[in-house]
Scaffold this active site. Sequence first.
Site: not given
Length: 460
Positions: A157, A278, A284, A291
Site C-alpha cells: 500500500h 528543466s 532540477k 517517466e
Amino acid sequence: MAQVLWSGRLEAKPEAEAFDFESSISVDARLALDDVRGSRAHAAMLGSRGIIPAEAAAKLDEALAAISAELESGALAIDTNVEDVHSFIEGVLTERLGDLGRMVHAGRSRNDQVALDVRLYLKRVVPELAGEVRSLISALLDRAEEHAESVMPGYTHLQRAQPVTLGHHLVAWCTGLDRDAGRLSDAVRRLDECPLGAGALAGSGLPLDRAATAAALGFPRPTLNSMDSVADRDFAAELSAACAILMTHLSRFSEDVVIWATEEFGFIDLAEQWSTGSSIMPQKKNPDFAELVRGKSARAIGDLVTLLTLMKGLPYAYDRDLQEDKEALFDSLDTARACVRMFRGMMASARFRRDRMEAACVGGFLEATDVAEYLVRKGLPFRKAHEVAALIVRDCIADGQKIVADRTLAQLKVRSELFEADLFSAITPAACAAARSLPGGPSPSAVRAQIAELRGRLKG
Ligand code: ARG
C-alpha cells in the site's frame, strides 16, 4: 500512380489521395528482405515442380538475390509510390526480367505472401527483443548482487511494511522479466508455420510443394488450413500482448524509480546522462527516462487493443482491414525494444543510496512482525503475539519512540514476560531481513540463490 498488380479488372484507378490512403508501403517497407526471401523459395519450388521452366526459376533467383543485395547495400531504394512492398519487389523483378518476372506470382496471393513475410520478420526480430530483455535481466542481476545485503523498506500500500534488501526488490523485477522473455519465445514457437501456398484463401490448383517451401524457409511445417493462414492474426495479438505485459512491468518498475528518485525517498541517484533538466527551474534533475518508459506503456497497451478490435468483427477469410495489423504490431515491438534498452542504461548507471534506504527502515515499525515472530518462537500463539506487538507499537507512539528497540526490556516485559535481551539484536533492519531466509525471501543468502537460479535460466 505506379502500376498496380490488379489493373486488369478495373479500368479506373483511385485518385492520388485515395491511393495513398490504401497504400501500406510506408509501414510494410521493412518487410522487403523477407518478401524477397519468400519469393526466392516460391520461385525455386515453381521451378522444381515444373510449373515454370527451370531456367526461368534460375533467372528469377539470380535477380531476386541481386535485389536483396541491393536493398541491403542501399543501392536499391524502395519506391514509396507503390501500393505495398510485395508490389514493389514484383515490380522491380518485372522491370528487370520482363515476362520472367511475371511468372513469380503463380500459385501465390499477396494474402499468403504478407502472412509469410510478417512471420519471417517476427522470427528475426522477436528473438532479438527477447535477447534485449535477457540482457536487461542480466544487468539488473548485477545490481542485485551488489546490493544483496543493502537493507531497505519493503512496501505494501506504499506504506513501510517489512525490511527487505534492494537485491530482493531487483530480483522481483527480474522474475517478471524472465516470464516476459518466455512469453516472447513461446509466441514465436506457435507462429513457426509457413502460410505460403495458402493463396488468397483456398490454396492453389497448381501442384505446389508446400512442404518444400516451408523447409526452404526454415519452418518446421506448412500451416494446416489455408483460410486460417490468411485470415488469422492471433500471433500478432499474442506478441502484442506479450509486449503490453512487458511494458506494464517496465512501467511499474519506472514508477518505483520515479518515487525512489524523489528528495523524500532519495534511494536512487540517476546518472546525469540518464536525467534531464528543466528549462526554467535551474536546480532540477528529473527522471524523464523512467517517466517516458512508463508513458510509452500506454502505446503498447493501445496497440494490443487495436489488434484485438481490428480482428473481432472480420468475416473469414482475408479482409483488407488486416493491413492495419502491421502498424500496431511493429509499434508494439519497437516500443518495447526501445524501452528495454533505455531502462537498462538507466539502471546500470544509477547509484543506490544505502544510507537513505537504511535510514528509511527506522520509523514505521517495520520490525513489528519480527517482534511477533520472536514471541511465536517462545511459544506464544501468533494471534496473541500479534496483539502484544501491536500494543508495543502503540506504546512507542504514545511515548514518542520511533522503533521498538527504543523501549527498555522492563517496558517491554509489561506487555509480555517472554521478552529477553536477545530481542534487541533480532529486530534491527538487517536482522529482520536476514531472518527471512526461506527460498524466495529477502535475506542475502536467499537473494543470492534467486540470482543464481535466474543466471542459470539466462544461460539455458
Ligand atoms: N498490403 C496488404 C496487407 O498488408 C497485402 C495484401 C493485399 N491483399 C489484397 N487482397 N488486397 O494486407
